[in-house]
Scaffold this active site. Sequence first.
Site, PDB file in Angstrom:
ATOM      1  N   GLU A 344       0.798  -1.242   0.000  1.00 44.72           N
ATOM      2  CA  GLU A 344       0.000   0.000   0.000  1.00 44.72           C
ATOM      3  C   GLU A 344       0.828   1.289   0.000  1.00 44.72           C
ATOM      4  OE1 GLU A 344      -3.879  -1.526   2.468  1.00 44.72           O
ATOM      5  OE2 GLU A 344      -2.093  -1.045   3.620  1.00 44.72           O
TER       6      GLU A 344
HETATM    7  C1  TNX Z   1      -4.309  -4.057   4.811  1.00 49.32           C
HETATM    8  S1  TNX Z   1      -2.582  -6.392   4.517  1.00 49.32           S
HETATM    9  C2  TNX Z   1      -3.027  -3.809   5.258  1.00 49.32           C
HETATM   10  C3  TNX Z   1      -2.802  -3.392   6.646  1.00 49.32           C
HETATM   11  C4  TNX Z   1      -4.096  -3.220   7.376  1.00 49.32           C
HETATM   12  C5  TNX Z   1      -5.038  -4.344   7.025  1.00 49.32           C
HETATM   13  C6  TNX Z   1      -6.321  -4.328   7.777  1.00 49.32           C
HETATM   14  C7  TNX Z   1      -1.601  -5.337   4.221  1.00 49.32           C
HETATM   15  C8  TNX Z   1      -0.388  -5.806   3.596  1.00 49.32           C
HETATM   16  N1  TNX Z   1      -1.910  -4.082   4.527  1.00 49.32           N
HETATM   17  O1  TNX Z   1      -2.050  -2.220   6.678  1.00 49.32           O
HETATM   18  O2  TNX Z   1      -3.826  -3.229   8.744  1.00 49.32           O
HETATM   19  O3  TNX Z   1      -5.320  -4.260   5.652  1.00 49.32           O
HETATM   20  O4  TNX Z   1      -7.076  -5.455   7.527  1.00 49.32           O
END
Ligand code: TNX
Length: 540
Positions: A344
């Site tokens: 992300e």
């Molecule tokens: C996505 S999974 C994220 C996390 C969040 C999560 C909450 C991932 C690699 N990144 O930063 O905590 O969703 O479900």
Amino acid sequence: MVRSRAIKTLVTLFFVIIFMACSKQKKERVINFPKTDLSLENFIPKPLQVIPSNNGFALDKYTAIYTSKNVEGFDEVGKFLAKKIKAKTNLDVQVNVNDLPSIETVIYINQSDSINVGGKEGYQLHITQDSIILNSNTAAGSFRGIQTLRQIIPETSNDTLVAGTKIWTIPTGKIIDNPQFEYRGSMLDVARHFFSVEDVKKYIDILAYYKYNVLHLHLSDDQGWRLEIKSWPKLTEIGGSTEVGGESGGFYTQEDYTEIIDYAAKHHITVIPEIDMPGHTNAASVSYPILNGNGRKLELYQGTEVGFSTFNTRKDTVYTFIDDVIREIAALTPGPYIHIGGDESHVTKKPDYIYFVNKVEKIVQKYNKRMIGWDEVATADIDSTSIAQFWASKKNAQAAVDKGMKIIMSPAKKAYLDMKYDTLSKHGLHWAAYIPVDTAYIWTPESYEGIPIKNILGLEAPLWSETISNIEELEYLAFPRAIGYSELSWTTQENRDWENYKVRLANQTPFLDRMNVKYYPSKLIDWKKNKNKYKKIDKD
Ligand code: TNX
């Protein structure tokens, strides 16, 4: 070397047998056990093969444990078992003590190179009326084997078999077992909310019982930096000072972290540290603004938004910083992996992201570790030795397959422990899915989204902590689903069946209650009521 070990094993076995024969001469003890059936025991994860022989082994005050000598880790496995037997039964079973006056039954934990147990963590249990022989190639294999044994020690003793002696009857037979995946993990997000060393140890206790072998710690995020780095002290002084919701946060000193690693190692669990970057880096950039690449005003963050932060990927200082951080962490971490996050990074430009991941992979390798990253890292030009963790994008996972990389399966729709069970769940998110206990179990990581099994290193169930701030809330989300993931990663698909699993899961309540685990009592499971109020003897 192999031959001398085999001879040593034979000699030890010989003495155990002579010893038992002598004790038999002393006192001929015949116990008429009611018929048992080893194949009906509530094992989780389910072993590869269970062959019952319908008799009983008496675990009582006349039982002793012996282990292979001079093979690293075996004496510790024997002592670990004795401690757990004490906690469950209050029996004091001696380990590797010769000249015990009146031994009737023996548990022998044997290292063998000559027996093919199918791999490092494979083991075989031969349970007869007077002995339990546990064979494995390594201490890790024997450690998995004693978890199986713990699961078949009954909750209560049979006090009528021999007058005046409490006997815990262990069903006889043979168990041949070996995990399907070498990587069986769970992740704790200690960044969004901090969890103490004691909390982490309790999580390890439960994971170990279900034969997990990896604990991944998500040690940094926008809301907090949780591991002391001596060369950059403000990371924890400033970046560790808060958490989601504005509470006071916290961090592990390097001594704390080592304590967790040592505790995990005693449970044959490898710790994987994650420093999430180039996104999810607000806490680091607030501590050292020179790292910041999003041009925004920096302040500590207590919210739950994702994707707004980034390091400045074109600045040399950033890589000096990362080199220092990875060097310190690699020196503290005996396991082979370092996780660099990589998810992300919505405000990092694509070419900058690729440049960054390529450079950081080289830093990880410089310190003799293998890089793991969330599936986005597969978009960079990385080596087949690096590992992608599939959480969201089939396309990224496919790119990893094309590069010949191994993949850790953590698809959010199936394996995220922070997803709500259903609309009534007290904690959790539901951006990926609602994941009731059956949905968590009924899927096949072996063939999910067409990823070839040969690329799959294993399975990991991540527990993100935006909505949980203490161990009880953590347990509500993790259990019972994490118990099911242990079976998905250990047991082959042919051996798994929801109807059968459901019953075995229902019977975990004595263990979970004794461990004081506040699991979510899903209505899909006909939980076994705890008729006997357990005397809490000790931590199990
Ligand atoms: C996505 S999974 C994220 C996390 C969040 C999560 C909450 C991932 C690699 N990144 O930063 O905590 O969703 O479900």
